[in-house]
Design a protein around this motif. Structure first.
Motif, mmCIF file in Angstrom:
data_model
loop_
_atom_site.group_PDB
_atom_site.id
_atom_site.type_symbol
_atom_site.label_atom_id
_atom_site.label_comp_id
_atom_site.label_asym_id
_atom_site.label_seq_id
_atom_site.Cartn_x
_atom_site.Cartn_y
_atom_site.Cartn_z
ATOM 1 N N VAL A 166 0.837 -1.200 0.000
ATOM 2 C CA VAL A 166 0.000 0.000 0.000
ATOM 3 C C VAL A 166 0.872 1.250 0.000
ATOM 4 O O VAL A 166 1.964 1.266 0.582
ATOM 5 C CB VAL A 166 -0.964 0.042 1.208
ATOM 6 C CG1 VAL A 166 -1.890 -1.158 1.198
ATOM 7 C CG2 VAL A 166 -0.207 0.115 2.523
ATOM 8 N N GLU A 167 0.380 2.291 -0.643
ATOM 9 C CA GLU A 167 1.077 3.578 -0.638
ATOM 10 C C GLU A 167 0.765 4.306 0.662
ATOM 11 O O GLU A 167 -0.396 4.522 1.003
ATOM 12 C CB GLU A 167 0.644 4.430 -1.825
ATOM 13 C CG GLU A 167 1.363 5.770 -1.895
ATOM 14 C CD GLU A 167 0.964 6.584 -3.107
ATOM 15 O OE1 GLU A 167 1.429 7.748 -3.200
ATOM 16 O OE2 GLU A 167 0.188 6.082 -3.952
ATOM 17 N N ALA A 168 1.799 4.647 1.406
ATOM 18 C CA ALA A 168 1.610 5.353 2.673
ATOM 19 C C ALA A 168 2.912 6.029 3.064
ATOM 20 O O ALA A 168 4.008 5.539 2.747
ATOM 21 C CB ALA A 168 1.174 4.393 3.780
ATOM 22 N N ASP A 169 2.800 7.153 3.751
ATOM 23 C CA ASP A 169 3.961 7.818 4.338
ATOM 24 C C ASP A 169 4.189 7.171 5.699
ATOM 25 O O ASP A 169 3.528 7.507 6.678
ATOM 26 C CB ASP A 169 3.695 9.316 4.471
ATOM 27 C CG ASP A 169 4.902 10.062 5.014
ATOM 28 O OD1 ASP A 169 5.954 9.422 5.224
ATOM 29 O OD2 ASP A 169 4.801 11.283 5.246
ATOM 30 N N LEU A 170 5.054 6.186 5.742
ATOM 31 C CA LEU A 170 5.354 5.364 6.907
ATOM 32 C C LEU A 170 4.247 4.354 7.179
ATOM 33 O O LEU A 170 4.188 3.331 6.529
ATOM 34 C CB LEU A 170 5.641 6.228 8.139
ATOM 35 C CG LEU A 170 6.914 7.100 8.051
ATOM 36 C CD1 LEU A 170 7.064 7.949 9.302
ATOM 37 C CD2 LEU A 170 8.153 6.236 7.856
ATOM 38 N N PHE A 171 3.315 4.627 8.109
ATOM 39 C CA PHE A 171 2.433 3.584 8.631
ATOM 40 C C PHE A 171 1.123 3.452 7.864
ATOM 41 O O PHE A 171 0.537 4.449 7.445
ATOM 42 C CB PHE A 171 2.097 3.876 10.105
ATOM 43 C CG PHE A 171 3.297 3.906 11.002
ATOM 44 C CD1 PHE A 171 3.796 2.735 11.552
ATOM 45 C CD2 PHE A 171 3.940 5.097 11.285
ATOM 46 C CE1 PHE A 171 4.908 2.753 12.385
ATOM 47 C CE2 PHE A 171 5.050 5.131 12.114
ATOM 48 C CZ PHE A 171 5.537 3.952 12.667
ATOM 49 N N PRO A 172 0.616 2.209 7.747
ATOM 50 C CA PRO A 172 -0.747 2.021 7.255
ATOM 51 C C PRO A 172 -1.729 2.241 8.414
ATOM 52 O O PRO A 172 -1.318 2.432 9.562
ATOM 53 C CB PRO A 172 -0.741 0.550 6.806
ATOM 54 C CG PRO A 172 0.203 -0.113 7.756
ATOM 55 C CD PRO A 172 1.275 0.915 8.047
ATOM 56 N N ALA A 173 -2.992 2.192 8.123
ATOM 57 C CA ALA A 173 -3.995 2.323 9.181
ATOM 58 C C ALA A 173 -3.967 1.095 10.082
ATOM 59 O O ALA A 173 -3.649 -0.011 9.641
ATOM 60 C CB ALA A 173 -5.380 2.496 8.558
ATOM 61 N N GLY A 174 -4.300 1.306 11.353
ATOM 62 C CA GLY A 174 -4.441 0.188 12.280
ATOM 63 C C GLY A 174 -3.198 -0.107 13.086
ATOM 64 O O GLY A 174 -2.224 0.655 13.092
ATOM 65 N N ARG A 175 -3.245 -1.245 13.778
ATOM 66 C CA ARG A 175 -2.162 -1.691 14.643
ATOM 67 C C ARG A 175 -1.768 -3.121 14.284
ATOM 68 O O ARG A 175 -2.572 -3.868 13.719
ATOM 69 C CB ARG A 175 -2.589 -1.635 16.119
ATOM 70 C CG ARG A 175 -2.886 -0.231 16.639
ATOM 71 C CD ARG A 175 -3.487 -0.300 18.045
ATOM 72 N NE ARG A 175 -3.793 1.033 18.558
ATOM 73 C CZ ARG A 175 -3.002 1.733 19.358
ATOM 74 N NH1 ARG A 175 -1.833 1.207 19.743
ATOM 75 N NH2 ARG A 175 -3.348 2.925 19.787
ATOM 76 N N ALA A 176 -0.555 -3.488 14.648
ATOM 77 C CA ALA A 176 -0.073 -4.837 14.373
ATOM 78 C C ALA A 176 0.785 -5.320 15.532
ATOM 79 O O ALA A 176 1.378 -4.513 16.256
ATOM 80 C CB ALA A 176 0.739 -4.863 13.075
ATOM 81 N N PRO A 177 0.876 -6.623 15.723
ATOM 82 C CA PRO A 177 1.749 -7.151 16.779
ATOM 83 C C PRO A 177 3.233 -7.076 16.424
ATOM 84 O O PRO A 177 4.088 -7.237 17.297
ATOM 85 C CB PRO A 177 1.291 -8.599 16.935
ATOM 86 C CG PRO A 177 0.660 -8.952 15.627
ATOM 87 C CD PRO A 177 0.060 -7.681 15.100
ATOM 88 N N LEU A 178 3.532 -6.845 15.135
ATOM 89 C CA LEU A 178 4.923 -6.681 14.714
ATOM 90 C C LEU A 178 4.995 -5.604 13.645
ATOM 91 O O LEU A 178 4.267 -5.656 12.653
ATOM 92 C CB LEU A 178 5.485 -7.992 14.151
ATOM 93 C CG LEU A 178 6.895 -7.928 13.550
ATOM 94 C CD1 LEU A 178 7.917 -7.494 14.597
ATOM 95 C CD2 LEU A 178 7.294 -9.270 12.936
ATOM 96 N N VAL A 179 5.863 -4.607 13.876
ATOM 97 C CA VAL A 179 6.084 -3.528 12.913
ATOM 98 C C VAL A 179 7.589 -3.449 12.664
ATOM 99 O O VAL A 179 8.367 -3.241 13.598
ATOM 100 C CB VAL A 179 5.559 -2.174 13.423
ATOM 101 C CG1 VAL A 179 5.769 -1.098 12.363
ATOM 102 C CG2 VAL A 179 4.076 -2.271 13.794
#
Length: 382
Positions: A255-268
């Protein structure tokens, strides 16, 4: 990829007449103000002197002779001065001197220019077929233009890399880098990711994915869904191409994004550029990060994108610290200010040839360099 309607124009005089053509430069350099005609009779010393003075040479001779001339100019550029220069006072000064020398070298060698007809055809004797290599970077060419021979050779090299790919031992597969997208030729950080225990196999974010190599590695390790982000159109297309080649498009979303996508994840996971300095060309954006903007942006936003008990993996070399461009205290301060804590760190030494080359001007810093995987988590007091 440049739209020809937005390209600047280069002007010169030839056979007593004023001439002009479109000017292409992936580095964003302006067209040279003074251009002279050069051919097979032009001596290397003359070419080097003119190029050093900022005069461009538009080649009208044999293509292979132009290539030999460029090599001769490079030898003159790399020739050691008769009087030994004053040694730098420290590694920071050595780095800035090295960058200045690289910039001057690139500027001088970039003064040998080639004509191109529409369709990316080089109208010179013994010129290679470069249409596909140029189209991949420039897009279609409906009108004649002029570009640097050095840039063309870079395009050809990138085209070959993209075709053949780069073997990634940690992945057991090849990754095909596109022009302007950082090639994962240094595998130490990939080895760290391949060995680190996953906090979860449910979801991971790969921030600034580039070729998509980290997203592919996480997917191969069993992460069921990976969201890979980038904001560079070339990187996005490159990552999608690589993930498609590897059969991972159902597991990895780009996905195109400036750093983070929407939402949260257990690993970034993030592997930002390692050196806080200004890039001099688009190709250098993956290596040089002015004022550590991407690194600081990742740290500042990480806690808000981690699930409870989630981990952020920061892949970072301490090369900048050995160059005196960033301190460990600064890095730890940014981590703390972002509401993060360090859970642990895994380290690995570089294996690339420059690390063991005593003639490299930055050898002392390269010899001491360590690449780390920092495991970060949100502080409890957030």
């Amino acid at each position: 990829m440049s739209d020809s309607s937005s390209l600047p124009t280069i002007h010169w005089t030839e056979d007593g007449a004023e001439r002009s053509a479109l000017w292409r430069s992936e580095a964003g350099l302006p067209p040279p103000k003074r251009v002279v005609i050069a051919d097979d009779q032009t001596p290397a010393d003359t070419a080097f002197r003119l190029a050093s003075e900022g005069v461009a040479l538009l080649w009208r001779g044999d293509f292979q002779n132009a290539r030999q001339l460029l090599q001769a100019m490079a030898r003159r550029t790399d020739r050691k001065p008769k009087r030994a220069p004053k040694p730098p006072a420290n590694m920071t000064e050595a780095f800035h001197k090295h960058r200045l020398a690289q910039s001057q070298r690139a500027r001088t060698l970039g003064m040998l220019l080639l004509p191109f007809d529409a369709g990316h055809v080089v109208p010179l004797r013994r010129a290679p077929e470069v249409t596909e290599a140029c189209t991949q970077v420039y897009g279609p060419a409906t009108a004649p233009y002029v570009a640097s021979m050095r840039e063309l050779l870079g395009l050809i090299g990138a085209y070959e890399w993209r075709k053949k790919g780069v073997e990634i031992p940690a992945l057991g597969e090849r990754i095909h880098p596109w022009y302007g997208v950082f090639s994962p030729v240094r595998g130490e950080y990939l080895d760290l990711v391949a060995k680190e225990a996953l906090p979860s196999d449910k979801l991971a974010f790969d921030i600034g994915t580039g070729t998509g190599v980290l997203a592919a590695l996480l997917a191969q390790r069993g992460v069921r869904r990976v969201v890979a982000t980038d904001q560079d159109p070339r990187a996005l297309a490159c990552a999608r191409d690589n993930l498609g080649r590897l059969g991972l498009t159902n597991q990895v979303e780009v996905v195109e994004a400036d750093l983070f996508p929407a939402g949260r994840a257990p690993l970034v996971v993030c592997n930002p550029p390692w050196v806080p300095a200004r890039p001099s060309s688009p190709v250098e954006h993956a290596v040089f990060d002015p004022e550590s903007r991407m690194l600081r942006g990742f740290l500042a936003g990480l806690a808000d994108h981690l699930e409870p008990a989630g981990q952020g993996w920061l892949l970072l070399s301490d090369f900048a610290e050995h160059l005196g461009l960033r301190t460990r205290e600064e890095l730890l301060g940014w981590i703390e200010d972002a509401g993060l804590k360090v859970l642990g760190r895994s380290d690995i030494r570089p294996r690339h040839p420059k690390a063991s080359d005593p003639d490299d001007p930055l050898h002392q810093a390269r010899k001491a360099e360590v690449t780390s995987l920092w495991r970060l988590a949100a502080s409890q007091n957030r």
